[in-house]
Design an enzyme around this catalytic site. Structure first.
Site, PDB file in Angstrom:
ATOM      1  N   GLY A 220       0.832  -1.203   0.000  1.00 51.68           N
ATOM      2  CA  GLY A 220       0.000   0.000   0.000  1.00 51.68           C
ATOM      3  C   GLY A 220       0.860   1.243   0.000  1.00 51.68           C
ATOM      4  O   GLY A 220       2.012   1.224  -0.443  1.00 51.68           O
ATOM      5  N   GLU A 242       5.583  -3.373   0.959  1.00 55.23           N
ATOM      6  CA  GLU A 242       5.647  -3.083  -0.488  1.00 55.23           C
ATOM      7  C   GLU A 242       4.925  -1.766  -0.698  1.00 55.23           C
ATOM      8  O   GLU A 242       3.702  -1.723  -0.690  1.00 55.23           O
ATOM      9  CB  GLU A 242       4.955  -4.199  -1.281  1.00 55.23           C
ATOM     10  CG  GLU A 242       5.682  -5.513  -1.301  1.00 55.23           C
ATOM     11  CD  GLU A 242       6.965  -5.466  -2.120  1.00 55.23           C
ATOM     12  OE1 GLU A 242       7.283  -4.413  -2.719  1.00 55.23           O
ATOM     13  OE2 GLU A 242       7.663  -6.482  -2.135  1.00 55.23           O
ATOM     14  N   LEU A 243       5.677  -0.704  -0.889  1.00 52.67           N
ATOM     15  CA  LEU A 243       5.053   0.630  -0.884  1.00 52.67           C
ATOM     16  C   LEU A 243       5.066   1.247  -2.289  1.00 52.67           C
ATOM     17  O   LEU A 243       5.019   0.536  -3.267  1.00 52.67           O
ATOM     18  CB  LEU A 243       5.760   1.492   0.156  1.00 52.67           C
ATOM     19  CG  LEU A 243       5.876   0.841   1.552  1.00 52.67           C
ATOM     20  CD1 LEU A 243       6.605   1.760   2.517  1.00 52.67           C
ATOM     21  CD2 LEU A 243       4.504   0.453   2.102  1.00 52.67           C
ATOM     22  N   GLU A 374       4.463  10.424  -6.051  1.00 52.61           N
ATOM     23  CA  GLU A 374       3.705   9.399  -6.765  1.00 52.61           C
ATOM     24  C   GLU A 374       2.368  10.004  -7.222  1.00 52.61           C
ATOM     25  O   GLU A 374       1.585  10.468  -6.398  1.00 52.61           O
ATOM     26  CB  GLU A 374       3.447   8.197  -5.843  1.00 52.61           C
ATOM     27  CG  GLU A 374       2.836   7.032  -6.582  1.00 52.61           C
ATOM     28  CD  GLU A 374       2.610   5.816  -5.690  1.00 52.61           C
ATOM     29  OE1 GLU A 374       3.062   4.731  -6.042  1.00 52.61           O
ATOM     30  OE2 GLU A 374       1.977   5.963  -4.622  1.00 52.61           O
TER      31      GLU A 374
HETATM   32  P1  NAD Z   1      -3.410   2.433   1.374  1.00 52.83           P
HETATM   33  O1  NAD Z   1      -2.145   2.543   2.131  1.00 52.83           O
HETATM   34  O2  NAD Z   1      -4.379   3.540   1.487  1.00 52.83           O
HETATM   35  O3  NAD Z   1      -4.207   1.121   1.799  1.00 52.83           O
HETATM   36  C1  NAD Z   1      -3.634  -0.166   1.699  1.00 52.83           C
HETATM   37  C2  NAD Z   1      -4.303  -1.087   2.699  1.00 52.83           C
HETATM   38  O4  NAD Z   1      -3.961  -0.677   4.015  1.00 52.83           O
HETATM   39  C3  NAD Z   1      -5.823  -1.078   2.635  1.00 52.83           C
HETATM   40  O5  NAD Z   1      -6.286  -2.386   2.827  1.00 52.83           O
HETATM   41  C4  NAD Z   1      -6.204  -0.200   3.824  1.00 52.83           C
HETATM   42  O6  NAD Z   1      -7.482  -0.456   4.341  1.00 52.83           O
HETATM   43  C5  NAD Z   1      -5.139  -0.577   4.818  1.00 52.83           C
HETATM   44  N1  NAD Z   1      -4.876   0.401   5.876  1.00 52.83           N
HETATM   45  C6  NAD Z   1      -5.109   1.731   5.882  1.00 52.83           C
HETATM   46  N2  NAD Z   1      -4.714   2.288   7.045  1.00 52.83           N
HETATM   47  C7  NAD Z   1      -4.194   1.280   7.800  1.00 52.83           C
HETATM   48  C8  NAD Z   1      -3.583   1.212   9.088  1.00 52.83           C
HETATM   49  N3  NAD Z   1      -3.409   2.287   9.841  1.00 52.83           N
HETATM   50  N4  NAD Z   1      -3.144   0.018   9.535  1.00 52.83           N
HETATM   51  C9  NAD Z   1      -3.275  -1.087   8.774  1.00 52.83           C
HETATM   52  N5  NAD Z   1      -3.842  -1.089   7.533  1.00 52.83           N
HETATM   53  C10 NAD Z   1      -4.300   0.082   7.055  1.00 52.83           C
HETATM   54  O7  NAD Z   1      -3.004   2.180  -0.148  1.00 52.83           O
HETATM   55  P2  NAD Z   1      -3.969   2.051  -1.408  1.00 52.83           P
HETATM   56  O8  NAD Z   1      -4.483   3.395  -1.780  1.00 52.83           O
HETATM   57  O9  NAD Z   1      -4.946   0.948  -1.190  1.00 52.83           O
HETATM   58  O10 NAD Z   1      -2.950   1.546  -2.516  1.00 52.83           O
HETATM   59  C11 NAD Z   1      -2.216   2.396  -3.332  1.00 52.83           C
HETATM   60  C12 NAD Z   1      -0.772   2.430  -2.888  1.00 52.83           C
HETATM   61  O11 NAD Z   1      -0.259   1.113  -2.856  1.00 52.83           O
HETATM   62  C13 NAD Z   1       0.122   3.186  -3.836  1.00 52.83           C
HETATM   63  O12 NAD Z   1       1.010   3.994  -3.114  1.00 52.83           O
HETATM   64  C14 NAD Z   1       0.896   2.083  -4.557  1.00 52.83           C
HETATM   65  O13 NAD Z   1       2.148   2.484  -5.050  1.00 52.83           O
HETATM   66  C15 NAD Z   1       1.013   1.073  -3.491  1.00 52.83           C
HETATM   67  N6  NAD Z   1       1.233  -0.246  -4.055  1.00 52.83           N
HETATM   68  C16 NAD Z   1       2.460  -0.802  -3.918  1.00 52.83           C
HETATM   69  C17 NAD Z   1       2.712  -2.039  -4.485  1.00 52.83           C
HETATM   70  C18 NAD Z   1       4.058  -2.686  -4.328  1.00 52.83           C
HETATM   71  O14 NAD Z   1       4.142  -3.879  -4.557  1.00 52.83           O
HETATM   72  N7  NAD Z   1       5.100  -1.992  -3.956  1.00 52.83           N
HETATM   73  C19 NAD Z   1       1.710  -2.706  -5.179  1.00 52.83           C
HETATM   74  C20 NAD Z   1       0.471  -2.109  -5.290  1.00 52.83           C
HETATM   75  C21 NAD Z   1       0.242  -0.876  -4.721  1.00 52.83           C
END
Ligand code: NAD
Length: 524
Positions: A220, A242-243, A374
Site C-alpha cells: 500500500g 511493499e510501498l 507518486e
Molecule cells: P493504502 O495505504 O491507502 O491502503 C492499503 C491497505 O492498508 C488497505 O487495505 C487499507 O485499508 C489498509 N490500511 C489503511 N490504514 C491502515 C492502518 N493504519 N493500519 C493497517 N492497515 C491500514 O493504499 P492504497 O491506496 O490501497 O494503494 C495504493 C498504494 O499502494 C500506492 O502507493 C501504490 O504504489 C502502493 N502499491 C504498492 C505495491 C508494491 O508492490 N510496492 C503494489 C500495489 C500498490
C-alpha cells in the site's frame, strides 16, 4: 456466506468505479473479530504444517485448476470492482496468480528441504550444520485495491505452501475480489481457518497489525506503511512493506523509437497509471526527444477509454474521486510551473464518474510534483537529457526505488545502464511486466519499502530460519572449553597461525604448537 465478519459500527460500500453503482455493502470487522480470526488461524496452523508440503502442493494445484476453469468469471469481477480493462484483469491478475501457483508448487519442496551448511573453519569441521526453514505461524496480509487479486493471492500462495495460516485484510475498495479468492481457496481444499478474510477499513487493518499475527505483509501507500512500521516496532513484529514508486524510464538515443514509445505509453497508462510499477517519469535523449514525444502523443490519443467490461477498452476509470484529485493537483502544479500539456489533462465525465484522459506533459522539471511525488494516474511527463550520466542522475534522484526501465537497441548497453540505476527491478526494453515473472523478486529500497514478495526471496519472507549445529563426536570435549591458562593461550596463538598465517613454515610451526591443546590435562 464466506467469512466476511460483521459488526454494527462502521459500514462501507464496494462500488463499480466505472459507473458508481453500489455492488454490495459491508460492515467492518471489529477488533475482537480480527483477534478471533487470528486465534482460529493459530489453532489450525500446526496441523497444516504437519500435513507436509506435498499435501499443500496438491491443494494449490487444485486451486490453480479451479481458477483456470473460472478465469472469465474472476476476471469479470476484478474489472467490475477495480475498473481495469478485462484484458488486464486476465493478464495482470489471473495469469500472475496461475503462474504463482505453478512457481510455488514447483519450488516449495526443495525450498523446505533441510539445507546442509558445510563449515569452512577446520576447528568446526567435526560439527554438521543444517538450515531449517519453518513457517512463521500466522501471516497477516494487508492489500491495496489496484491489483486486488494478484497482490494478495500471490503472497497468500507463498505463505500457505510454506505452512503458514493467513488472515487477509483486503482494501475496502475491493472486498468482493478478496472474498472470491477465499471461496476458490476453500473450494480447493484449504481449511477455513487456514485462510480467512477480514473485511474492513484502515482501522480493521490496524487491528490486524495489533493482533497476535507473527508477521505482516503489507502492500500500500508509504504513509500507511510508516504507520504500520511504528505499530509493529514495540514488539519487533517482522514486516514486509511493499510501498509506492515513482518509476523512471530512460530512452537512449539508439532506442527503436516506435517500440520505445509503444512500451512507454503502455507502462504509463496501463491500469490508468495506477500501478506501483507504472512509468511515472520519462527521460529521453535530446536528439530523439521531439520524435519520441510526437509518437507518444499520437499513441496516447488513440487509446480507447471506457468501461473496462467492454473488450475494446484500453483504459478504464480511476478507482475513486480522491485519486483523481491527486492527479489533477499534480497536473495543475506542473502547468503552473511552466509544463506544456500536449494531450489529455481533463476528466471525461461523459464516460462516468472517475475517468481521466491519458495525458502527456513536456517541459517538466524536478521542481514539479509530477516529477517527484507518486501521481498514480494516467500521466506521462517527458524530459530531455543530453548525456546518459545526467539521465541516470535524474532517475536516481528520488525518494523511491521500486523499479526503472531503459530503452536501447543494444542489450549490453541496457544491462550496463541497469547496473547504475538505484531500483529493486530494472527492465530493459519493457516496463511493469517483471511483476508477472513469478521467479523475479518484487520490491525496492527507500520509500518503496522493506523486503520482497514473489520469487524465492518472497518465499524466504514466509519462513523463519533455524540453524541446527550438531557435533559428530558427541563424547569429545571441545577444544575451546574451560581449562584456560598461559599454555592454552600459546597453543591457540599457534592454532591461529596454523589457520591464517601467510607463510607455509609459520603455519606448520603454529600447527605443531597447537597440538597440545587437544591433549591438555587442565581441561575440565
Ligand atoms: P493504502 O495505504 O491507502 O491502503 C492499503 C491497505 O492498508 C488497505 O487495505 C487499507 O485499508 C489498509 N490500511 C489503511 N490504514 C491502515 C492502518 N493504519 N493500519 C493497517 N492497515 C491500514 O493504499 P492504497 O491506496 O490501497 O494503494 C495504493 C498504494 O499502494 C500506492 O502507493 C501504490 O504504489 C502502493 N502499491 C504498492 C505495491 C508494491 O508492490 N510496492 C503494489 C500495489 C500498490
Amino acid at each position: 456466506m464466506p467469512s466476511a465478519l460483521a459488526v454494527e459500527t462502521r459500514r462501507f460500500a464496494s462500488r463499480n468505479p466505472a459507473t458508481g453503482e453500489v455492488l454490495r455493502e459491508f460492515d467492518c470487522a471489529a477488533t475482537e473479530q480480527v483477534q478471533a480470526a487470528v486465534a482460529r488461524a493459530h489453532g489450525a496452523q500446526a496441523a497444516w504444517w504437519d500435513r507436509g508440503v506435498q499435501h499443500r502442493r496438491q491443494i494449490l494445484l487444485q486451486f490453480q485448476r479451479l481458477l483456470h476453469e473460472r478465469k472469465s468469471e474472476v476476471a469479470r469481477l476484478v474489472t467490475q470492482e477495480a475498473g481495469k480493462p478485462y484484458a488486464e484483469s486476465l493478464v495482470a491478475e489471473l495469469m500472475v496468480v496461475l503462474d504463482a501457483a505453478r512457481f510455488c508448487c514447483q519450488t516449495a519442496k526443495a525450498f523446505l528441504q533441510p539445507q546442509p551448511v558445510p563449515h569452512g573453519n577446520l576447528i568446526m569441521k567435526a560439527k554438521s550444520g543444517v538450515l531449517l526453514r519453518e513457517p512463521h505461524g500466522v501471516i497477516g496480509i494487508i492489500s491495496p485495491w489496484n491489483y486486488p487479486f494478484s497482490t494478495p493471492a500471490s503472497e497468500t500462495l507463498a505463505a500457505l505452501v510454506t505452512g503458514n495460516a493467513v488472515v487477509l485484510k483486503p482494501s475496502e475498495l475491493t472486498p468482493l475480489v478478496a472474498l472470491k479468492l477465499e471461496e476458490l481457496l476453500h473450494t480447493a481444499g484449504v481449511p477455513r481457518d487456514i485462510f480467512q478474510v477480514v473485511i474492513g477499513d484502515g482501522a480493521t487493518g490496524s487491528a490486524l497489525v495489533d493482533s497476535a499475527v507473527d508477521k505482516i505483509v503489507f502492500t500500500g501507500s508509504v504513509s500507511t506503511g510508516r504507520r504500520i512500521a511504528q505499530a509493529a516496532a514495540p514488539r519487533f513484529l517482522p514486516l514486509v512493506l511493499e510501498l509506492g514508486g515513482k518509476d523512471p524510464t530512460i530512452v537512449l538515443e539508439d532506442a527503436d523509437l516506435d517500440t520505445a514509445s509503444s512500451g512507454v505509453v503502455w507502462g504509463a497508462f496501463m491500469n490508468a497509471g495506477q500501478t506501483c510499477l507504472s512509468i511515472e517519469r520519462c527521460y529521453v535523449h535530446r536528439s530523439v526527444h521531439d520524435r519520441f514525444v510526437e509518437a507518444c502523443v499520437v499513441k496516447a490519443r488513440r487509446l480507447r477509454v471506457g468501461n473496462g467490461s467492454d473488450p475494446e477498452t484500453e483504459i478504464g476509470p480511476m478507482i475513486h474521486e480522491r485519486q483523481l484529485q491527486t492527479v489533477e493537483a499534480h497536473v495543475a502544479d506542473a502547468l503552473a510551473k511552466g509544463a506544456r500539456l500536449l494531450c489529455g489533462g481533463t476528466r471525461l465525465p461523459e464516460l462516468g464518474p472517475n475517468f481521466y484522459a491519458p495525458t502527456v506533459l513536456t517541459e517538466v522539471t524536478h521542481a514539479m510534483r509530477i516529477m517527484t511525488e507518486e501521481t498514480f494516474g494516467p500521466v506521462l511527463p517527458i524530459m530531455p537529457f543530453d548525456i546518459e550520466g545526467e539521465a541516470i542522475h535524474l532517475a536516481n534522484s528520488s525518494d523511491y526505488g521500486l523499479a526503472a526501465s531503459v530503452w536501447t537497441s543494444n542489450p549490453a548497453r541496457g544491462k550496463a545502464t541497469a547496473r547504475r540505476l538505484r531500483a529493486g527491478t530494472v527492465m530493459v526494453n519493457d516496463s511493469i511486466s517483471a511483476f508477472a515473472i513469478s521467479e523475479a523478486p518484487h520490491g525496492g529500497p527507500r520509500n518503496s519499502g522493506i523486503g520482497r514478495t514473489h520469487g524465492r526471496l518472497g518465499m524466504e519472507e514466509m519462513v523463519r530460519v533455524k540453524y541446527v549445529d550438531s557435533d559428530r563426536i558427541p563424547a569429545m570435549k571441545k577444544l575451546w572449553w574451560y581449562g584456560y591458562g598461559s599454555a592454552f593461550s600459546a597453543q591457540m596463538e599457534g592454532f591461529l597461525d596454523f589457520l591464517f598465517a601467510r607463510g607455509l613454515v609459520t603455519r606448520l610451526r603454529g600447527g605443531m604448537r597447537s597440538l597440545g591443546a587437544v591433549r591438555r590435562k587442565s581441561q575440565i
